[in-house]
Design an enzyme around this catalytic site. Sequence first.
Site, PDB file in Angstrom:
ATOM      1  N   CYS A 138     -76.888  37.993  -6.904  1.00 17.02           N
ATOM      2  CA  CYS A 138     -76.561  36.904  -5.980  1.00 17.02           C
ATOM      3  C   CYS A 138     -77.284  37.154  -4.663  1.00 17.02           C
ATOM      4  O   CYS A 138     -77.286  38.275  -4.157  1.00 17.02           O
ATOM      5  CB  CYS A 138     -75.053  36.845  -5.755  1.00 17.02           C
ATOM      6  SG  CYS A 138     -74.522  35.561  -4.598  1.00 17.02           S
ATOM      7  N   ASP A 182     -82.603  53.920  -4.163  1.00 18.35           N
ATOM      8  CA  ASP A 182     -81.423  53.169  -4.576  1.00 18.35           C
ATOM      9  C   ASP A 182     -80.698  53.791  -5.772  1.00 18.35           C
ATOM     10  O   ASP A 182     -80.028  53.072  -6.518  1.00 18.35           O
ATOM     11  CB  ASP A 182     -81.848  51.725  -4.895  1.00 18.35           C
ATOM     12  CG  ASP A 182     -80.661  50.784  -5.057  1.00 18.35           C
ATOM     13  OD1 ASP A 182     -79.639  51.041  -4.419  1.00 18.35           O
ATOM     14  OD2 ASP A 182     -80.771  49.823  -5.827  1.00 18.35           O
ATOM     15  N   CYS A 210     -70.500  33.375   1.155  1.00 17.98           N
ATOM     16  CA  CYS A 210     -70.043  34.155  -0.003  1.00 17.98           C
ATOM     17  C   CYS A 210     -69.074  33.321  -0.828  1.00 17.98           C
ATOM     18  O   CYS A 210     -68.004  32.942  -0.349  1.00 17.98           O
ATOM     19  CB  CYS A 210     -69.376  35.450   0.441  1.00 17.98           C
ATOM     20  SG  CYS A 210     -68.825  36.461  -0.951  1.00 17.98           S
ATOM     21  N   CYS A 255     -75.487  35.748   0.496  1.00 19.53           N
ATOM     22  CA  CYS A 255     -75.352  36.191   1.887  1.00 19.53           C
ATOM     23  C   CYS A 255     -76.700  36.496   2.528  1.00 19.53           C
ATOM     24  O   CYS A 255     -76.837  36.410   3.757  1.00 19.53           O
ATOM     25  CB  CYS A 255     -74.436  37.404   1.981  1.00 19.53           C
ATOM     26  SG  CYS A 255     -75.034  38.877   1.110  1.00 19.53           S
ATOM     27  N   CYS A 310     -76.674  40.326  15.073  1.00 23.52           N
ATOM     28  CA  CYS A 310     -75.889  39.289  14.399  1.00 23.52           C
ATOM     29  C   CYS A 310     -75.289  38.298  15.399  1.00 23.52           C
ATOM     30  O   CYS A 310     -75.142  37.112  15.086  1.00 23.52           O
ATOM     31  CB  CYS A 310     -74.763  39.923  13.586  1.00 23.52           C
ATOM     32  SG  CYS A 310     -75.296  40.709  12.048  1.00 23.52           S
ATOM     33  N   CYS A 336     -79.106  34.201   5.957  1.00 26.58           N
ATOM     34  CA  CYS A 336     -79.255  34.967   7.200  1.00 26.58           C
ATOM     35  C   CYS A 336     -80.411  34.380   8.015  1.00 26.58           C
ATOM     36  O   CYS A 336     -81.526  34.235   7.502  1.00 26.58           O
ATOM     37  CB  CYS A 336     -79.524  36.430   6.889  1.00 26.58           C
ATOM     38  SG  CYS A 336     -79.821  37.448   8.364  1.00 26.58           S
ATOM     39  N   CYS A 375     -73.338  34.503   6.669  1.00 27.10           N
ATOM     40  CA  CYS A 375     -73.229  35.281   5.433  1.00 27.10           C
ATOM     41  C   CYS A 375     -71.796  35.276   4.918  1.00 27.10           C
ATOM     42  O   CYS A 375     -71.560  35.170   3.704  1.00 27.10           O
ATOM     43  CB  CYS A 375     -73.720  36.709   5.649  1.00 27.10           C
ATOM     44  SG  CYS A 375     -72.844  37.623   6.945  1.00 27.10           S
TER      45      CYS A 375
END
Length: 366
Positions: free
Chosen positions: A237, A129, A194, A240, A184, A244, A190
């Site tokens: 946060c 990352d 938001c 989202c 999905c 799921c 999601c």
Amino acid sequence: MSTPDILAALALDLGFDAVGWSAAHVPDTSVEEYARWLKHGHHAGMDYLERQLPRRADLSSSLEGSLSVLVLGISHAFEQLPPPPGGVRLGRVARYAWTPDYHEQLAPLLSRLETETAKLGGRARAYVDHGPVMERLLGASAFLGWRAKSGMLVSTSLGAFMTLAVVLTDLPLQVETQAHPDRCGRCTRCISACPTQAILPGRALDARRCVSYLTIEHRGPVPWELRSGVGDWLFGCDGCTEVCPWSMRAGSVARALRPQAELAHPDLTPFFMLSGRQFDQAYQGTPFARPRRKGMARNACYVIGNTRDPQGFSLLERAVHDPAWEVREAAAWALGQFGETKLLHRLMSDPHPQVSDAARRLYVPC
């Protein structure tokens, strides 16, 4: 056992939850899509993403002769923790931050994989990352999951609470690249969840509106029109990811990283009491070090203002004298949510124009 199987088995033994191989190739269409995202300014203040575009498009710029990539997923789907006693414990923290900095925790594990690759006659370079790598693209290519409508990589077994790491290698492996099926369907939970409408068409994110970006990476005051959307999010946060269906189906699956209650439910008081140096020492090695003291104090003011929780009011009284004008400006906004006039009147004389302007904007004479 084959070379890829040896490295994959070691990764699982080290504690990674998902493992897959991808070819070290970034399709031109993906580079073009990423460039368009940058052109529209959706990366907000993260200018390094634009600078790194050539390297993200060519993995050999990070490891010469890159041929294959070991893609690793580790879950941060922790069970809920009760808050510790005492303190002013308001607001929510994104789950990945419930544990000390995962970069530091995963570094020795990735080093082991680099060493093992060398023993097998190859070279390797690992990132978690932070490198110029399109981890989600490679994760989808390695069949770890698919890019969901939120833009996050989602796994049928781990959900969306997954941190990705990669090990670039020059091993000439026969890797069959195939796209993971999109699971999905017609779900848009999601997008609906938001609070600032940051999720864009095309499975992308506008970081300028993302609560996670605003509370971690953004410097200075959060735009006024987005402050109510920050809600009770103190750091990051999960809006989202937690809604799921695949995350809910997976449940609590984290096994390697260990959450800490003091990070999941931090006391807000030190953010207003400590000096910058004291804060750096106290929170070294934790995710809170990223926004630093004034960023965490600013966020705390927004949380107190949005929740209007009386136990946080004493911290706003302290915040009006904070050495950082960004904290005083956030305190003015929060005091306005309480309908407080005395302290706002005092802030109308603040030497920083953005603080005094905020106080005047919110001041309503009795």
